[in-house]
Design a protein around this motif. Structure first.
Motif, short mmCIF file in Angstrom:
data_model
loop_
_atom_site.label_atom_id
_atom_site.label_comp_id
_atom_site.label_asym_id
_atom_site.label_seq_id
_atom_site.Cartn_x
_atom_site.Cartn_y
_atom_site.Cartn_z
N ASN A 193 0.84 -1.21 0.00
CA ASN A 193 0.00 0.00 0.00
C ASN A 193 0.87 1.25 0.00
OD1 ASN A 193 -2.30 -1.56 0.06
ND2 ASN A 193 -2.54 -1.43 2.30
N MET A 194 1.95 1.23 0.77
CA MET A 194 2.86 2.37 0.81
C MET A 194 3.51 2.60 -0.55
SD MET A 194 4.76 1.87 4.50
CE MET A 194 5.83 3.26 4.20
N VAL A 195 3.87 1.50 -1.23
CA VAL A 195 4.47 1.62 -2.57
C VAL A 195 3.47 2.27 -3.52
CG1 VAL A 195 5.31 0.33 -4.57
CG2 VAL A 195 6.07 -0.29 -2.27
N GLY A 196 2.19 1.82 -3.44
CA GLY A 196 1.15 2.41 -4.31
C GLY A 196 0.91 3.87 -4.01
N LEU A 197 0.85 4.21 -2.72
CA LEU A 197 0.65 5.61 -2.33
C LEU A 197 1.83 6.47 -2.76
CD1 LEU A 197 -0.82 5.08 1.26
CD2 LEU A 197 -2.04 5.95 -0.76
N PHE A 198 3.03 5.91 -2.64
CA PHE A 198 4.21 6.66 -3.03
C PHE A 198 4.22 6.91 -4.54
CE2 PHE A 198 8.72 6.84 -4.31
CZ PHE A 198 9.09 7.99 -3.61
N ALA A 199 3.83 5.90 -5.32
CA ALA A 199 3.77 6.06 -6.78
C ALA A 199 2.74 7.13 -7.15
CB ALA A 199 3.42 4.72 -7.43
N GLU A 200 1.61 7.12 -6.46
CA GLU A 200 0.58 8.14 -6.72
C GLU A 200 1.09 9.52 -6.35
OE1 GLU A 200 -2.98 9.59 -8.12
OE2 GLU A 200 -2.14 7.57 -8.30
N LEU A 201 1.81 9.57 -5.21
CA LEU A 201 2.36 10.84 -4.77
C LEU A 201 3.34 11.40 -5.80
CD1 LEU A 201 2.61 12.91 -2.42
CD2 LEU A 201 4.49 11.50 -1.54
N GLN A 202 4.15 10.52 -6.38
CA GLN A 202 5.12 10.97 -7.39
C GLN A 202 4.43 11.54 -8.62
OE1 GLN A 202 7.45 7.25 -7.68
NE2 GLN A 202 9.28 8.47 -7.15
N HIS A 203 3.26 10.99 -8.97
CA HIS A 203 2.56 11.45 -10.17
C HIS A 203 1.76 12.73 -9.93
CE1 HIS A 203 3.31 7.30 -11.61
NE2 HIS A 203 3.34 7.90 -12.80
N THR A 204 1.30 12.93 -8.70
CA THR A 204 0.35 14.04 -8.48
C THR A 204 0.94 15.21 -7.73
OG1 THR A 204 -0.42 12.97 -6.43
CG2 THR A 204 -1.61 12.44 -8.47
N ALA A 205 1.96 14.94 -6.91
CA ALA A 205 2.48 16.02 -6.06
C ALA A 205 3.63 16.75 -6.76
CB ALA A 205 2.97 15.44 -4.74
N THR A 206 3.71 18.05 -6.41
CA THR A 206 4.80 18.88 -6.94
C THR A 206 5.61 19.39 -5.74
OG1 THR A 206 3.44 19.56 -8.82
CG2 THR A 206 5.38 20.91 -8.30
N PHE A 207 6.93 19.21 -5.82
CA PHE A 207 7.80 19.63 -4.73
C PHE A 207 8.72 20.74 -5.23
CE2 PHE A 207 6.71 15.22 -4.03
CZ PHE A 207 6.27 15.22 -2.72
N HIS A 208 8.77 21.86 -4.49
CA HIS A 208 9.60 23.00 -4.89
C HIS A 208 10.97 22.97 -4.23
CE1 HIS A 208 6.10 24.74 -6.84
NE2 HIS A 208 5.39 24.51 -5.71
N ASP A 209 11.13 22.14 -3.24
CA ASP A 209 12.43 22.01 -2.57
C ASP A 209 13.41 21.30 -3.50
OD1 ASP A 209 14.63 21.49 -0.97
OD2 ASP A 209 13.42 21.02 0.80
N PRO A 210 14.58 21.87 -3.79
CA PRO A 210 15.53 21.24 -4.70
C PRO A 210 16.05 19.89 -4.20
CG PRO A 210 16.53 23.12 -3.57
CD PRO A 210 15.06 23.18 -3.28
N GLU A 211 15.97 19.65 -2.89
CA GLU A 211 16.45 18.38 -2.36
C GLU A 211 15.36 17.31 -2.35
OE1 GLU A 211 18.10 18.96 1.47
OE2 GLU A 211 19.68 20.34 0.79
N ALA A 212 14.17 17.68 -2.76
CA ALA A 212 13.04 16.73 -2.70
C ALA A 212 13.27 15.53 -3.60
CB ALA A 212 11.75 17.46 -3.08
N SER A 213 13.86 15.77 -4.76
CA SER A 213 14.05 14.68 -5.72
C SER A 213 14.95 13.58 -5.14
CB SER A 213 14.66 15.23 -7.01
OG SER A 213 14.91 14.18 -7.93
N SER A 214 16.05 13.99 -4.52
CA SER A 214 16.95 12.98 -3.95
C SER A 214 16.31 12.27 -2.76
CB SER A 214 18.27 13.63 -3.51
OG SER A 214 18.02 14.62 -2.52
N MET A 215 15.51 13.01 -1.97
CA MET A 215 14.83 12.40 -0.84
C MET A 215 13.80 11.39 -1.30
SD MET A 215 14.39 15.69 1.71
CE MET A 215 13.52 14.70 2.92
N MET A 216 13.12 11.72 -2.40
CA MET A 216 12.14 10.78 -2.95
C MET A 216 12.83 9.50 -3.42
SD MET A 216 9.06 12.14 -2.80
CE MET A 216 8.04 11.53 -4.15
N SER A 217 13.98 9.66 -4.03
CA SER A 217 14.74 8.49 -4.50
C SER A 217 15.19 7.63 -3.31
CB SER A 217 15.96 8.93 -5.30
OG SER A 217 15.57 9.63 -6.46
#
Length: 397
Positions: free
Chosen positions: A194-218
């Motif tokens: 469920n967490m994997v599914g929620l995380f995938a949905e979050l990646q598609h729908t959410a926008t992050f303005h923090d430049p470090e967000a991309s590495s944290m998501m990875s």
């Protein structure tokens, strides 16, 4: 005619034919005495007097044979030996203990013969006594050794009973742990999915303005995948263990069996230009569950390729031998090696890895060790960092 019959015997020393019979009697290597049917002593040789510490005058016509015995011996002589002499005229090899004048004792073996007169009436009893002090010591030592052996046997029986009990407890605990691990990994998988599914949905729908967000998501995605891999590994270990416990034993021909495993590893082996040497001439086959042997050998051979020393072509040797009454299956590589002084105690623990730069979950050696012990064997490891590792698996023949 036999040539030996012509040989002349050595001349007989005539002095040997002139032995004094009285001296032979007095100083014989055994005790002699004569007594009346009621036991009254009438004659003793010097050997017996020396043993007892009495003078001849102190005993002859003054004491009975049974008076020289201990209380128990006297009772036995009067109730058993004397009646038997009257019945059959002799007794042989009866063990008694004599009492010396100084109060000490002497164990002896007695033979006695009853002589009768012309009318058949009992006349005299001739007694021969042999000193069995050393024999008695030997018998007592045997009794003591037997007692110690019996005590050790009882100790071993108690220890074996305790080990059986502990083995049953460990088997039950292992089964409970396997069930717990299987249940926990199964129950954890759904919320993680469920967490994997929620995380995938979050990646598609959410926008992050923090430049470090991309590495944290990875990093978060990598952590999720690591959790999923661990859960999958736990489930696989338990399932495989349960399946292997139900597989019957069979005779496995090692040459063709090993060649089949090597073919399954060919893509990886070809990429590394690995070579293999096989020698099963000493022990060409093993009797065990085929899937267990496959898992053991596959894990060791794949690890030998996975942990090859960079810049060196892998060369892997697999052979068998007989040692200590067991079959020895040896797998040797020229890879990176393991620091056994540092990691030896952790070598077969689940999820323990000693080369972080190489991808893996740390389950292979854990499973190999469990399978070896399940087959009634043991595993030993020799390794030198930078030179290679040898796994020695001892299995019942």
């Amino acid at each position: 005619m036999n040539p030996q019959e012509d040989e002349q015997l050595p001349a007989l020393d005539l002095r040997l034919t002139q032995e004094n019979l009285e001296d032979l009697y007095e100083h014989a290597p055994c005790g002699y005495c004569s007594c009346l049917p009621d036991g009254t002593l009438v004659k003793l040789n010097q050997t017996l007097l020396g043993w007892l510490g009495y003078t001849r005058e102190e005993l002859v016509a003054s004491q009975c044979l049974q008076q020289l015995l201990t209380v128990g011996g006297r009772l036995h002589y009067e109730t058993h030996c004397a009646p038997l002499l009257l019945l059959v005229n002799q007794v042989r090899e009866i063990s008694y203990t004599l009492r010396r004048k100084d109060g000490s004792t002497l164990p002896v073996l007695m033979n006695a013969v009853l002589l009768r007169d012309s009318d058949g009436q009992p006349l005299v009893v001739r007694v021969t006594l042999f000193d069995i002090t050393e024999r008695r010591k030997y018998e007592q030592e045997l009794i003591r050794a037997k007692g110690q052996a019996e005590e050790r046997r009882e100790q071993l029986a108690r220890a074996n009973e305790q080990l059986t009990l502990q083995n049953g407890q460990l088997t039950r605990i292992n089964a409970e742990l396997d069930s717990f691990v299987y249940t926990a990994s199964h129950d954890l998988r759904q919320p993680i999915d469920n967490m994997v599914g929620l995380f995938a949905e979050l990646q598609h729908t959410a926008t992050f303005h923090d430049p470090e967000a991309s590495s944290m998501m990875s990093m978060f995605e990598g952590a999720l995948q690591q959790i999923l891999s661990t859960i999958a590994g736990l489930t696989e270990v338990v399932q495989q263990q349960r399946q292997l416990e139900q597989v019957p034993l069979e005779v496995v021909e090692l040459q063709s069996f090993a060649e089949e495993i090597i073919r399954s590893l060919q893509p990886q082996a070809a990429e590394l230009e690995a070579t293999f040497s096989l020698d099963f001439s000493t022990v060409p086959s093993l009797r065990m569950a085929r899937p267990s042997l496959h898992s053991m050998l596959y894990n060791l051979l794949s690890n030998a390729l996975k942990y090859a020393q960079p810049g060196r072509k892998p060369h892997i040797k697999v052979n068998t031998a007989l040692q200590e009454g067991m079959a020895l299956l040896r797998v040797h590589d020229n890879g990176r090696g393991i620091d056994l002084e540092r990691h030896g105690r952790e070598l077969f623990q689940l999820f323990r890895r000693f080369h972080p730069e190489v991808v893996g979950l740390g389950m292979g050696l854990y499973l190999v060790n469990r399978l070896v012990h399940q087959a009634g064997g043991r595993i030993e490891v020799e390794s030198i960092v930078g030179q290679g590792t040898t796994f020695c698996i001892y299995l019942p023949v």
